[in-house]
Enzyme design. Sequence first.
Site, PDB file in Angstrom:
ATOM      1  N   ASP A  31       0.900  -1.237  -0.072  1.00  0.00           N
ATOM      2  CA  ASP A  31      -0.159   0.091   0.032  1.00  0.00           C
ATOM      3  C   ASP A  31       0.825   1.122  -0.003  1.00  0.00           C
ATOM      4  O   ASP A  31       2.145   1.026   0.342  1.00  0.00           O
ATOM      5  CB  ASP A  31      -0.832  -0.131   1.211  1.00  0.00           C
ATOM      6  CG  ASP A  31      -2.007   1.105   1.176  1.00  0.00           C
ATOM      7  OD1 ASP A  31      -2.387   1.643   0.154  1.00  0.00           O
ATOM      8  OD2 ASP A  31      -2.470   1.420   2.341  1.00  0.00           O
ATOM      9  N   HIS A  32       0.264   2.361  -0.436  1.00  0.00           N
ATOM     10  CA  HIS A  32       0.992   3.782  -0.306  1.00  0.00           C
ATOM     11  C   HIS A  32       0.802   4.425   1.033  1.00  0.00           C
ATOM     12  O   HIS A  32      -0.364   4.403   1.309  1.00  0.00           O
ATOM     13  CB  HIS A  32       0.725   4.580  -1.355  1.00  0.00           C
ATOM     14  CG  HIS A  32       0.792   3.996  -2.780  1.00  0.00           C
ATOM     15  ND1 HIS A  32       0.335   4.145  -3.792  1.00  0.00           N
ATOM     16  CD2 HIS A  32       2.173   3.439  -3.295  1.00  0.00           C
ATOM     17  CE1 HIS A  32       0.785   3.798  -4.993  1.00  0.00           C
ATOM     18  NE2 HIS A  32       2.169   3.358  -4.590  1.00  0.00           N
ATOM     19  N   TYR A  44      -4.885   4.771   0.353  1.00  0.00           N
ATOM     20  CA  TYR A  44      -6.265   3.821   0.063  1.00  0.00           C
ATOM     21  C   TYR A  44      -5.936   2.813  -1.314  1.00  0.00           C
ATOM     22  O   TYR A  44      -6.718   2.656  -2.040  1.00  0.00           O
ATOM     23  CB  TYR A  44      -7.172   4.762  -0.347  1.00  0.00           C
ATOM     24  CG  TYR A  44      -7.598   5.770   0.540  1.00  0.00           C
ATOM     25  CD1 TYR A  44      -7.865   5.606   2.051  1.00  0.00           C
ATOM     26  CD2 TYR A  44      -7.299   7.247   0.359  1.00  0.00           C
ATOM     27  CE1 TYR A  44      -8.071   6.602   2.883  1.00  0.00           C
ATOM     28  CE2 TYR A  44      -7.312   8.218   1.185  1.00  0.00           C
ATOM     29  CZ  TYR A  44      -7.777   7.878   2.520  1.00  0.00           C
ATOM     30  OH  TYR A  44      -7.811   9.069   3.415  1.00  0.00           O
ATOM     31  N   HIS A  45      -4.674   2.323  -1.486  1.00  0.00           N
ATOM     32  CA  HIS A  45      -4.078   1.704  -2.470  1.00  0.00           C
ATOM     33  C   HIS A  45      -3.712   0.227  -2.245  1.00  0.00           C
ATOM     34  O   HIS A  45      -2.641  -0.114  -2.653  1.00  0.00           O
ATOM     35  CB  HIS A  45      -2.975   2.347  -3.393  1.00  0.00           C
ATOM     36  CG  HIS A  45      -3.569   3.832  -3.704  1.00  0.00           C
ATOM     37  ND1 HIS A  45      -2.359   4.808  -4.144  1.00  0.00           N
ATOM     38  CD2 HIS A  45      -4.679   4.425  -4.167  1.00  0.00           C
ATOM     39  CE1 HIS A  45      -3.184   5.896  -4.569  1.00  0.00           C
ATOM     40  NE2 HIS A  45      -4.541   5.680  -4.269  1.00  0.00           N
ATOM     41  N   PRO A  46      -4.193  -0.691  -1.563  1.00  0.00           N
ATOM     42  CA  PRO A  46      -4.039  -1.941  -1.176  1.00  0.00           C
ATOM     43  C   PRO A  46      -3.627  -2.811  -2.568  1.00  0.00           C
ATOM     44  O   PRO A  46      -4.744  -2.850  -3.455  1.00  0.00           O
ATOM     45  CB  PRO A  46      -4.913  -2.461  -0.316  1.00  0.00           C
ATOM     46  CG  PRO A  46      -6.207  -1.786  -0.682  1.00  0.00           C
ATOM     47  CD  PRO A  46      -5.723  -0.453  -1.126  1.00  0.00           C
TER      48      PRO A  46
END
Length: 542
Positions: free
Chosen positions: A301-302, A471-473
């Site tokens: 994730d980021h 919010y980038h899993p």
Amino acid sequence: MLLWAAATFGDRGAFFEVVVGAGSAGRVLAARLSEDPGVRVAVIEAGGPDTAQEIHIPAAFPQLFKSDLDWDLDSEPEPGIGGRRTYLPRGKTFGGSSSMNAMIYIRGNRADYDGWAAAGATGWSYAEVLPYFRRAEDNERGEDQFHGVKGPLTVSDGRSGHPLAAAFVQAAKQAGHRANDDFNGSTQFGVGNYQLTQRGGMRCSTAVAYLHPALERPNLTVLSSALAHRVLIEGGRATGVEVERDGTVEVVRAEREVILCAGAYESPKLLMLSGIGPAAALSASGIDVVRDLPVGEGLQDHYMTLLNFRTEVESLISAASPENAALLQSEGRGPLTSNLGETGGFFRSRDGLAAPDVQFHAAAALYRQEGLGPAAEHGFAFGPCVLAPTSRGDVTLRSARPDAAPRIVHNYLTTAEDRDCIVAGIRIALEIAAQRAITDIATGPFADTPRDSDSDAELLAWAQRSGHTLYHPTSTCAIGAVVDPELRVFDVAGLRVVDASVFPTVPRGNTNAPTIMAAEKAADLIKGSAGKGDNGAAGAVR
């Protein structure tokens, strides 16, 4: 199997394709596969229709956080950020997280996809995925070698143009960073305005772009408010999905394939509930092991930090006025069209990098406490994320109950590389904050926003206590580990995963556009395998 699962099932008859999840990927697949009137497609979605106005008015999306349209997940205590739990919003409605995201259209970097292909993801190089990005896209700027037109997904320039967001770009240029008017073009480096998945100033989610036009097709069935319990595996083949709807457990049968599109947290959970995953962990949960695969491992994730500043310039906290509502309705522009993160950019944390490892987002409002903090005064925010993290986490089962949230650990900032990257990113942010375009409008830092005089150790400590997910899993059912390059689950016929969980690594940028691309490509893969008998199952055996 536990007693709660031993129910009497209804039977809806068989569909050719059963898609689990009506989010960014599932909606694309539902629309593309149902283009053939001879193919019966069922879509299973735990949420309901995307009718809430907060979905469609771009600036209103934070109001969806912790609502009944949000899965409202939390991580376990994260060891790299002082044992804090982080809030993980995910869309629980038609369009999934594309119905509650910031609508930023970023594809990632050429190096991401070429790296995937070099590591064994055959067919996923940049040259091979670019046509699918272009096919999905209807870019208002027109067609060129990078962009497409006449696709379902409208991609447009922002219609807010908020001066607080513009100030970030001006300050970054004053600090010596180049301007970039197309982060999806020949280079990703630089600063500028993000293009957005909006149509006429309103959100263009995958539900709007793909599903709504397809809903009238008689061969497409959407089961909403339906919680998928598990995939049924019979004789080594996926034959359907057990779901609960209106208190009744039933089976949706699949003649050809079951396709999981539930996202990087829920797709691995469903596989594990179905007996596909790490054998020891499944046995410990009382689940019969069907296939021993590293499901849930490799989570990326980021991780983002934002510097917040007070200002006397009017921010987006006053956007919801009657005048702005009328402007949105009549002309499709104004503050209510803002996606909050209107501008940003891509940077190197150190010399010698061929691709960026830091991304910035700039918001025309204060953004704190993981987006949940009260907005009581005017302000603005911008800051970096670790764009190419080396840390890895995992998704595991909390219990064998389908309604139990999974255990999620990202391991943010647990590697020296990621810690160095976030500190370098904060230094870039502080340099930008010192430029006149910012100092002319900032009346001071908000709360404990760091200062240029802070040591690297102090900056890291601040990032650890204030940062949160972008919010980038991704990557929990990755190509090469859980699925093959055609996204078929190893050693199980008739079962694919199509969502961000299959990405071998997280792309350099916001992940909605890559997820849509993957679903477009998957639709061709699925159509190409139709008629081959056993779904080309031999190719999915390692």
